[in-house]
Design an enzyme around this catalytic site. Structure first.
Site, PDB file in Angstrom:
ATOM      1  N   GLN A   1      20.319  24.546  38.223  1.00  0.00           N
ATOM      2  CA  GLN A   1      21.454  24.378  39.134  1.00  0.00           C
ATOM      3  C   GLN A   1      20.944  24.050  40.538  1.00  0.00           C
ATOM      4  O   GLN A   1      20.156  24.800  41.100  1.00  0.00           O
ATOM      5  CB  GLN A   1      22.313  25.653  39.138  1.00  0.00           C
ATOM      6  CG  GLN A   1      23.568  25.537  39.972  1.00  0.00           C
ATOM      7  CD  GLN A   1      24.575  24.532  39.408  1.00  0.00           C
ATOM      8  OE1 GLN A   1      24.750  24.419  38.195  1.00  0.00           O
ATOM      9  NE2 GLN A   1      25.221  23.786  40.286  1.00  0.00           N
TER      10      GLN A   1
ATOM     11  N   ASP B   1      20.666  17.071  32.514  1.00  0.00           N
ATOM     12  CA  ASP B   1      21.257  16.620  33.773  1.00  0.00           C
ATOM     13  C   ASP B   1      20.848  15.174  34.077  1.00  0.00           C
ATOM     14  O   ASP B   1      21.346  14.580  35.035  1.00  0.00           O
ATOM     15  CB  ASP B   1      20.756  17.526  34.916  1.00  0.00           C
ATOM     16  CG  ASP B   1      21.895  18.144  35.692  1.00  0.00           C
ATOM     17  OD1 ASP B   1      23.058  17.833  35.397  1.00  0.00           O
ATOM     18  OD2 ASP B   1      21.621  18.943  36.609  1.00  0.00           O
TER      19      ASP B   1
ATOM     20  N   LYS C   1      29.861  26.372  33.077  1.00  0.00           N
ATOM     21  CA  LYS C   1      29.013  25.646  32.121  1.00  0.00           C
ATOM     22  C   LYS C   1      28.683  26.536  30.931  1.00  0.00           C
ATOM     23  O   LYS C   1      28.724  26.104  29.772  1.00  0.00           O
ATOM     24  CB  LYS C   1      27.725  25.169  32.808  1.00  0.00           C
ATOM     25  CG  LYS C   1      27.967  24.020  33.783  1.00  0.00           C
ATOM     26  CD  LYS C   1      26.773  23.735  34.691  1.00  0.00           C
ATOM     27  CE  LYS C   1      27.175  22.676  35.726  1.00  0.00           C
ATOM     28  NZ  LYS C   1      26.172  22.439  36.749  1.00  0.00           N
TER      29      LYS C   1
END
Ligand code: NAP
Length: 286
Positions: free
Chosen positions: A98, A121, A54
């Protein structure tokens, strides 16, 4: 019939190129480059790989890397304080925690510290609610990536029978809502579903996100259906999905491979979300 293979790597590359162009345009228009803060807690090797990718792809697209790495034994209050700092930092356009985080942490409470406009997200309660109501907001990256793959391959969703296997907040639920938003007739299957194969055989579009290797075989696929495999399983001989690719390829019309299907799209959509967030925060959208 032998299914056409959906090349997620190629579509993801196009999305990333579009994002890189968008970043350059934002800067040329007097804005600042989007900043992405990935937050990794602990040393899980798979999570480290995801975060590294990422970060690499975000900087390749011209974004600024605000990565933070917390020790695996960090306390809840300290992790929340870090997220609050990132939330308040105007250079940070998007925050990605994460998941999964170490067990002793309350990850829902951590995600709740991320303001909706930086929630790239798409997991915050506000963004989930906006999606449920069919209103604009940041969408979870994996289901958004699936929608993009379907659009790129002109899969007709209006009135189509869509079956989603899995109902997680990360994939299955938002996936079903996005398909509904495109007027598919959506069924969500899960671990209590009776006769999963029969339910899946109804699908013109079948999206499988159960996290069970080889769950779906040819007996669960309608001839000519579009089949999207979200599952990722690391075996000794490489990555596999939830779908038995070789046998399903004999029945389906369109099929995503693992790897090279949905996986690369997830990061590409994260970058697209981060650019969209930066544009909104800087008043450059529209
Ligand atoms: P998850 O939170 O474990 O959810 C799995 C879902 O599948 C649950 O809703 C569960 O039902 C359902 N399920 C489990 N066994 C089933 C069965 N035998 N039949 C039907 N449904 C069943 O997993 P997730 O986070 O959604 O992820 C799913 C998979 O996608 C995993 O392999 C994950 O690694 C992968 N993934 C890939 C990407 C990517 O970028 N490609 C991104 C995220 C996730 P219940 O609700 O009844 O328990």
């Amino acid at each position: 019939m032998t299914a056409r293979r959906i090349d997620g790597s190629a579509v993801a590359r196009r999305v990333r190129d579009d994002v890189a162009r968008g970043v350059a345009e934002l800067v040329a228009a007097g804005g600042t480059a989007p900043g992405l803060a990935t937050v990794l807690v602990g040393d899980d090797p798979a999570s480290e790989v995801y975060v590294r990718n990422k970060r690499r792809l975000s900087t390749e697209a011209g974004m600024v890397d605000h990565h933070r790495h917390l020790p695996g034994d960090v306390g809840q209050a300290e992790a929340e304080a870090l997220l609050d700092d990132l939330a308040a930092d105007p250079a940070v356009s998007g925050i990605l925690l994460q998941l999964p985080t170490p067990r002793h942490l309350d990850s829902d409470a951590l995600v709740a510290r991320i303001p909706a406009e930086k929630d790239v997200d798409g997991l915050s309660t506000l963004n989930a609610g906006l999606l449920a109501q069919g209103r604009p907001g940041l969408r979870p990256c994996t289901p958004a990536g699936v929608m993009r793959l379907l659009a790129e391959h002109d899969v007709d969703l209006a009135g189509a029978e869509a079956v989603v296997v899995g109902r997680s907040p990360l994939v299955g639920k938002p996936m079903a809502q996005l398909l509904l938003g495109q007027h598919a007739t959506v069924t969500t299957a899960h671990s209590r579903t009776r006769d999963l194969a029969a339910v899946c055989r109804r699908a013109d579009v079948l999206v499988v996100a159960a996290g069970i290797p080889n769950l779906i075989g040819a007996d669960a696929v309608k001839p000519g259906a579009t089949v999207v495999d979200v599952g990722i399983h690391r075996g000794e001989d490489g990555l596999h999905g939830d779908v038995r690719y070789d046998e399903v390829a004999e029945v389906a019309g369109l099929l995503t491979p693992v790897p090279g299907g949905v996986g690369p799209m997830t990061i590409a959509m994260l970058l697209a979300n981060t650019l969209a967030a930066a544009r909104t925060q800087q008043g450059h959208d529209g």
